[in-house]
Enzyme design. Structure first.
Site, PDB file in Angstrom:
ATOM      1  N   GLU A 140       7.589  -6.622   0.953  1.00 65.28           N
ATOM      2  CA  GLU A 140       6.506  -6.469   1.727  1.00 65.28           C
ATOM      3  C   GLU A 140       5.622  -7.690   1.470  1.00 65.28           C
ATOM      4  OE1 GLU A 140       5.489  -4.380   4.242  1.00 65.28           O
ATOM      5  OE2 GLU A 140       6.452  -2.706   3.946  1.00 65.28           O
ATOM      6  N   LYS A 153      -2.390  -1.414  -3.527  1.00 63.69           N
ATOM      7  CA  LYS A 153      -2.975  -0.309  -3.614  1.00 63.69           C
ATOM      8  C   LYS A 153      -1.969   0.797  -3.680  1.00 63.69           C
ATOM      9  CE  LYS A 153      -6.457   2.228  -0.598  1.00 63.69           C
ATOM     10  NZ  LYS A 153      -7.164   2.154   0.653  1.00 63.69           N
ATOM     11  N   TYR A 168     -15.012   1.203  -6.426  1.00 62.66           N
ATOM     12  CA  TYR A 168     -16.203   2.055  -6.278  1.00 62.66           C
ATOM     13  C   TYR A 168     -17.459   2.059  -7.500  1.00 62.66           C
ATOM     14  CZ  TYR A 168     -13.580   3.718  -2.456  1.00 62.66           C
ATOM     15  OH  TYR A 168     -12.952   3.923  -1.384  1.00 62.66           O
ATOM     16  N   ARG A 187     -10.510   9.883   2.290  1.00 59.08           N
ATOM     17  CA  ARG A 187     -10.293  10.453   3.610  1.00 59.08           C
ATOM     18  C   ARG A 187     -11.396  11.392   3.624  1.00 59.08           C
ATOM     19  NH1 ARG A 187      -3.665  10.628   2.739  1.00 59.08           N
ATOM     20  NH2 ARG A 187      -3.152   8.347   3.285  1.00 59.08           N
ATOM     21  N   LYS A 195       1.543   9.864   5.912  1.00 58.91           N
ATOM     22  CA  LYS A 195       1.595   8.468   6.418  1.00 58.91           C
ATOM     23  C   LYS A 195       2.876   7.877   5.894  1.00 58.91           C
ATOM     24  CE  LYS A 195      -3.688   7.973   7.106  1.00 58.91           C
ATOM     25  NZ  LYS A 195      -4.808   7.095   7.041  1.00 58.91           N
ATOM     26  N   LYS A 216       0.744  -1.224  -0.009  1.00 58.12           N
ATOM     27  CA  LYS A 216      -0.024   0.045   0.028  1.00 58.12           C
ATOM     28  C   LYS A 216       0.813   1.118   0.128  1.00 58.12           C
ATOM     29  CE  LYS A 216      -3.619   2.361   2.461  1.00 58.12           C
ATOM     30  NZ  LYS A 216      -4.399   2.120   3.737  1.00 58.12           N
TER      31      LYS A 216
END
Length: 330
Positions: A239, A254, A319, A206, A223, A196
């Site tokens: 990862e 992502k 979405y 957000r 972040k 991510k």
């Protein structure tokens, strides 16, 4: 001149093109992200994401019934948490009677075959908008992992099929797997957001949850200390392989379309199912262009989602899932 090999021969009709089509998009490929808020019989449009709403639990259940009837068989849940329930510990995240837990139960009662994947991260519950607990001005990795385990077990107790940690803390997949096993939830899967990235494409999401990091002088303003640097690709593989070794059942990458090179590399390296998140910014850009007449909305949706699957995705969080399902069913 005789041309013996002509690629165009297999493109001469729609029927022939369908026979040799390499990638087929279906409604079973989609996971629909859903935003839930407190209250009853209300929905609020999200301005930056046309066609997407925050809904109360009752309307969320209704939406899930409709999604399942269209062939969308999985949902990914996010809660719009009241400010008075937020703190630095995120303890509301494992409240057995919290909005997330009640939503999981309600969906599984109404549509038992729907695959319910709640988001596991503290940012909607945090007064700071970060995915973890803040200690001495930093996101505390190991303290956060303890909270993520409590959150995941709480989701499993409510009936979740798969928990989806999106926080990017080191070691959290192993911690969650251990917590689920020790609590008897051996059949609850983990969909790990393994790669991510700290992306600018998350903005509309957000705003939908009011979960952006808060501007203070004492804590990180973004972040980037835990989400990945978008300049890197080898790091993504590291990862992913660590999360596979820790017990992840599905790997998430992502964002989606700007990161299809990562999807392709991971597909070649692992055999686990790969999920790709077609994020809010990608969706918003497509919708804005379509509303201005610069793109054909329906064609662009199907093309973009097919390209994500072509790159190696087994499932797509999008979405546009409901809209795409309607188009495919036609």
């Amino acid at each position: 001149m005789i041309i013996y090999s002509r690629n165009r021969r297999l493109r001469t009709s729609a029927a022939l093109r369908s026979l040799v089509q390499e990638t087929v998009l279906t409604t079973s490929d989609f996971v629909m992200p859903i935003f839930v808020m407190e209250g009853q019989n209300r929905q609020e449009p999200i301005a930056s994401m046309p066609g997407i709403y925050r809904r109360t639990l009752d309307l969320t259940v209704q939406e899930c019934r409709e999604l399942f009837s269209l062939g969308v068989k999985a949902v990914n849940l996010y809660m719009k948490v009241s400010d008075d329930l937020k703190d630095n510990t995120g303890k509301e995240a494992w409240n057995p009677n919290g909005l997330m837990q009640n939503t999981i139960r309600a969906i599984k009662d109404a549509v038992p075959e729907m695959v319910v994947m709640p988001d596991v991260a503290l940012d909607p519950y945090s007064i700071y908008g970060h995915d973890g607990i803040i200690t001495n001005g930093k996101v505390d990795n190991d303290a956060t992992n303890d909270s993520l385990v409590k959150m995941s077990v709480s989701h499993a107790e409510a009936g979740a099929d798969i928990v989806a940690p999106s926080d990017m803390m080191d070691g959290r997949v192993a911690a969650i797997r251990t917590g689920l096993e020790e609590s008897g939830f051996t059949d609850v899967g983990i969909l790990s957001y393994a790669a991510k990235y700290a992306s600018s494409f998350y903005g509309p999401f957000r705003s939908a949850l009011d979960s952006a990091p808060k501007e203070t002088v004492d804590i990180p303003k973004d972040k980037k200390t835990y989400q990945m640097d978008f300049h890197n690709s080898r790091e993504a593989m590291d990862e992913v392989l660590k999360d596979v070794a820790e017990g992840a059942d599905i790997i998430m990458i992502k964002p989606g379309m700007p990161y299809l090179d990562i999807v392709s590399q991971v597909r070649q390296a692992i055999d686990l199912p790969i999920a790709v998140y077609n994020v809010s910014g990608e969706y918003a850009m497509l919708k804005a262009a379509a509303q201005n007449g610069w793109l054909d909305n329906d064609q662009a949706i199907i093309e973009s989602l097919t390209c994500i699957k072509r790159a190696g995705a087994d499932m797509i969080f999008t979405y546009a899932a409901k809209e795409a399902a309607v188009l495919l069913n036609q």
